[in-house]
Design a protein around this motif. Structure first.
Motif, short mmCIF file in Angstrom:
data_model
loop_
_atom_site.label_atom_id
_atom_site.label_comp_id
_atom_site.label_asym_id
_atom_site.label_seq_id
_atom_site.Cartn_x
_atom_site.Cartn_y
_atom_site.Cartn_z
N ALA A 178 0.81 -1.22 0.00
CA ALA A 178 0.00 0.00 0.00
C ALA A 178 0.84 1.27 0.00
O ALA A 178 0.38 2.32 -0.46
CB ALA A 178 -0.95 -0.01 1.19
N TRP A 179 2.08 1.18 0.48
CA TRP A 179 2.92 2.38 0.51
C TRP A 179 3.25 2.90 -0.88
O TRP A 179 3.70 4.04 -1.03
CB TRP A 179 4.20 2.14 1.30
CG TRP A 179 4.99 0.92 0.97
CD1 TRP A 179 5.01 -0.26 1.66
CD2 TRP A 179 5.90 0.74 -0.13
NE1 TRP A 179 5.86 -1.17 1.06
CE2 TRP A 179 6.42 -0.58 -0.03
CE3 TRP A 179 6.32 1.55 -1.18
CZ2 TRP A 179 7.35 -1.10 -0.94
CZ3 TRP A 179 7.23 1.05 -2.10
CH2 TRP A 179 7.73 -0.26 -1.98
N LYS A 180 3.03 2.10 -1.89
CA LYS A 180 3.28 2.55 -3.25
C LYS A 180 2.30 3.64 -3.69
O LYS A 180 2.62 4.45 -4.58
CB LYS A 180 3.21 1.37 -4.23
CG LYS A 180 4.35 0.37 -4.10
CD LYS A 180 4.19 -0.76 -5.08
CE LYS A 180 5.33 -1.76 -4.99
NZ LYS A 180 6.61 -1.20 -5.50
N THR A 181 1.13 3.66 -3.08
CA THR A 181 0.09 4.60 -3.50
C THR A 181 -0.46 5.46 -2.37
O THR A 181 -1.26 6.35 -2.63
CB THR A 181 -1.08 3.85 -4.15
OG1 THR A 181 -1.60 2.89 -3.22
CG2 THR A 181 -0.63 3.13 -5.41
N LYS A 182 -0.03 5.24 -1.13
CA LYS A 182 -0.55 5.99 0.02
C LYS A 182 0.60 6.72 0.72
O LYS A 182 1.70 6.16 0.85
CB LYS A 182 -1.25 5.05 1.02
CG LYS A 182 -2.28 4.09 0.43
CD LYS A 182 -3.53 4.80 -0.05
CE LYS A 182 -4.50 3.84 -0.75
NZ LYS A 182 -5.32 3.06 0.15
#
Length: 241
Positions: A178-182
């Motif tokens: 999720a850190w790729k987009t958040k």
């Protein structure tokens, strides 16, 4: 932004712990007028635990800031892809890449003191003749490895009230990151003897997180609750912008 639009802070605990590990942080978050949810993570498998936390997140009306401590960082890495998650906060945590397991990430770095203190115990698996394996920490070694700067009496309580982690969780690969987009935020516990701090630094740097370092044991939210509350507050502000 009205309070009804403020993110709910969901606090995800790690291995060998339960939601009470956030007991010193929750009052500070509530005093800020934030809504807080601190669920019990099953600690059975990375995929199953992430699915459970994702189900909790989906039932929250409005945006969410997802906070994960230690193994909980791996859980929020996967669960954080839910649409209403606006930001991620890692506390002494694992930030996995897609296709990466806990064992693979840890294996890139020298072992911490935790490795020599683990205890492996079989447990029955419903519908199977093959038992699972629970992983916990020798209680006598727990305070020094996990909670060197936490009140000794509390550390002893934590040592005998562990929520074990099933060994399966160490081998499962993260299907999402999720850190790729958040927007993501990370606290490195620089005196951590449970996770090599370089594991934390590597994961956070790879993810491009906003990062701080705190001279803390693994249980940074019990040792330095004010710092953690303020840092979560930064994530809330970013998610509310």
């Amino acid at each position: 932004m009205s309070r009804s639009e403020q993110p709910t802070v969901v606090l995800v605990h790690g291995a060998f712990a339960d939601a009470s590990s956030y007991a010193a942080v929750i009052p500070g978050l509530l005093k800020r007028g934030l809504k807080v949810v601190a669920p019990a993570v099953p600690n059975r498998s990375l995929l199953g635990d992430a699915a459970y936390i994702a189900s909790v997140v989906r039932q929250i009306d409005g945006p969410v800031v997802l906070v994960g401590h230690s193994y909980g960082g791996a859980v929020i890495t996967v669960a954080g892809v839910e649409d209403n998650v606006r930001a991620l906060v890692y506390l002494s945590g694992y930030a996995l890449e897609v296709g990466e397991s806990l064992g693979e990430l840890q294996g890139r770095f020298p072992d911490s003191d935790l490795a020599a203190a683990l205890v492996y115990t079989p447990f029955p698996v419903e519908g199977s003749d093959t038992p699972g394996t629970d992983v916990s920490v020798e209680p006598d070694k727990f305070p020094a490895i996990f909670a060197a700067d936490v009140d000794p009496d509390l550390a002893r309580v934590l040592a005998v009230s562990q929520r074990p982690l099933a060994a399966q969780a160490f081998a499962e690969a993260a299907p999402a990151a999720a850190w790729k987009t958040k927007p993501s935020f990370g606290v490195v516990s620089s005196a951590d003897r449970t996770i090599n701090p370089d594991v934390e630094r590597f994961g956070y740097r790879r993810a491009g997180m906003t990062t701080i370092e705190v001279d803390s044991s693994h249980l940074v939210m019990l040792a330095h609750p004010g710092r953690v509350v303020a840092f979560i507050g930064e994530a809330v502000e970013a998610a509310s912008a």
